[in-house]
Design a protein around this motif. Sequence first.
Motif, PDB file in Angstrom:
ATOM      1  N   LYS A 239      23.618 -21.560  40.355  1.00  0.00           N
ATOM      2  CA  LYS A 239      24.939 -21.265  41.014  1.00  0.00           C
ATOM      3  C   LYS A 239      25.951 -20.478  39.879  1.00  0.00           C
ATOM      4  O   LYS A 239      26.677 -19.309  40.082  1.00  0.00           O
ATOM      5  CB  LYS A 239      25.674 -22.176  41.426  1.00  0.00           C
ATOM      6  CG  LYS A 239      27.032 -21.933  42.208  1.00  0.00           C
ATOM      7  CD  LYS A 239      27.566 -23.127  42.923  1.00  0.00           C
ATOM      8  CE  LYS A 239      28.735 -22.933  44.138  1.00  0.00           C
ATOM      9  NZ  LYS A 239      29.461 -23.853  44.658  1.00  0.00           N
ATOM     10  N   GLU A 240      26.121 -20.767  38.772  1.00  0.00           N
ATOM     11  CA  GLU A 240      27.027 -20.316  37.727  1.00  0.00           C
ATOM     12  C   GLU A 240      26.336 -18.715  37.478  1.00  0.00           C
ATOM     13  O   GLU A 240      27.313 -17.867  37.213  1.00  0.00           O
ATOM     14  CB  GLU A 240      27.069 -21.021  36.530  1.00  0.00           C
ATOM     15  CG  GLU A 240      27.843 -22.286  36.662  1.00  0.00           C
ATOM     16  CD  GLU A 240      27.781 -23.434  35.502  1.00  0.00           C
ATOM     17  OE1 GLU A 240      27.142 -22.819  34.336  1.00  0.00           O
ATOM     18  OE2 GLU A 240      28.076 -24.392  35.478  1.00  0.00           O
TER      19      GLU A 240
ATOM     20  N   ALA B  35      24.646 -17.056  39.270  1.00  0.00           N
ATOM     21  CA  ALA B  35      24.807 -15.926  40.314  1.00  0.00           C
ATOM     22  C   ALA B  35      26.049 -15.576  40.202  1.00  0.00           C
ATOM     23  O   ALA B  35      26.285 -14.202  40.686  1.00  0.00           O
ATOM     24  CB  ALA B  35      24.193 -16.772  41.423  1.00  0.00           C
ATOM     25  N   GLY B  36      27.016 -16.517  40.129  1.00  0.00           N
ATOM     26  CA  GLY B  36      28.350 -16.028  39.933  1.00  0.00           C
ATOM     27  C   GLY B  36      28.692 -15.043  39.011  1.00  0.00           C
ATOM     28  O   GLY B  36      29.526 -13.960  39.136  1.00  0.00           O
ATOM     29  N   GLU B  37      27.928 -15.135  37.786  1.00  0.00           N
ATOM     30  CA  GLU B  37      28.231 -14.150  36.806  1.00  0.00           C
ATOM     31  C   GLU B  37      27.467 -12.822  36.842  1.00  0.00           C
ATOM     32  O   GLU B  37      27.954 -12.021  36.401  1.00  0.00           O
ATOM     33  CB  GLU B  37      27.480 -14.872  35.464  1.00  0.00           C
ATOM     34  CG  GLU B  37      28.580 -16.049  34.940  1.00  0.00           C
ATOM     35  CD  GLU B  37      27.830 -16.740  33.611  1.00  0.00           C
ATOM     36  OE1 GLU B  37      26.908 -16.151  33.052  1.00  0.00           O
ATOM     37  OE2 GLU B  37      27.830 -17.834  33.457  1.00  0.00           O
TER      38      GLU B  37
ATOM     39  N   PRO C 264      26.524 -10.899  40.062  1.00  0.00           N
ATOM     40  CA  PRO C 264      26.347 -10.600  41.584  1.00  0.00           C
ATOM     41  C   PRO C 264      24.926  -9.728  41.901  1.00  0.00           C
ATOM     42  O   PRO C 264      25.069  -8.824  41.244  1.00  0.00           O
ATOM     43  CB  PRO C 264      27.646  -9.918  41.714  1.00  0.00           C
ATOM     44  CG  PRO C 264      28.736 -10.299  40.653  1.00  0.00           C
ATOM     45  CD  PRO C 264      27.640 -10.416  39.288  1.00  0.00           C
TER      46      PRO C 264
END
Length: 229
Positions: free
Chosen positions: A39-40, A42-44, A46
């Motif tokens: 999840k981290e 995927a946030g870093e 996009p």
Amino acid sequence: MATHLITGAGSGIGAAVARRLHARGDDLVLLARDAGRAKELAGEFPGARTLVGDLADPDRLSWAFSHQTLPDRLDSLLHIAGVVDLGRIGDLTPKTWRLQLDVNLVAPAELTRHFLPQLRLERGHVLFVNSGAGLNAHAEWGAYAASKHGLKALADSLRWEEKPNGVRVTSVYPGRTASPMQVKVHQQEGKEYDASKWIDVESVATTVLTALDLPRDAEVTDLTVRPGG
């Protein structure tokens, strides 16, 4: 647009490579050790896809991937993740040996096995970020160097085996690089850490991209990168 599967994209050299490829619009598939880390990442990054698999437990990678959607095509598999734990041979326990061998050698071999079909279809590229320790072993570096010497053998054998399929294989051997791993090494050595003395991760990323972007008429097999100045 190329698709790259990257290990170690969370920090250091892996993060630098991922940033460069992401910025130019390539598709990324990022391997994470657990769902939280995925999840981290995927946030870093996009738009990037993530896969969950723990390199410290290569026996379970096959099971983990069987429960996830794998990419249909891959232009490159970039093995950048790694662990280091220094110690004298007379003091190292089997647990310390196994962790470094599993993460640095067995897991890359297992990942390569899984994704060779996709790489063969695209006449892709397997790139291993090795280490200067993969060429020379020094005191207290025995387990790490053994894993990296083994990684060189893996890459060399793979290159011969996959040449008929058009898959290129590169090993990059960075010297000491300013990264979180180097901070840990200095702590274990009991030395003061000064990032300015070592290779910038962006310089290693440039080396990796140079190998990836080389025209098809040539192949970089081995690249050694050393601190300048």
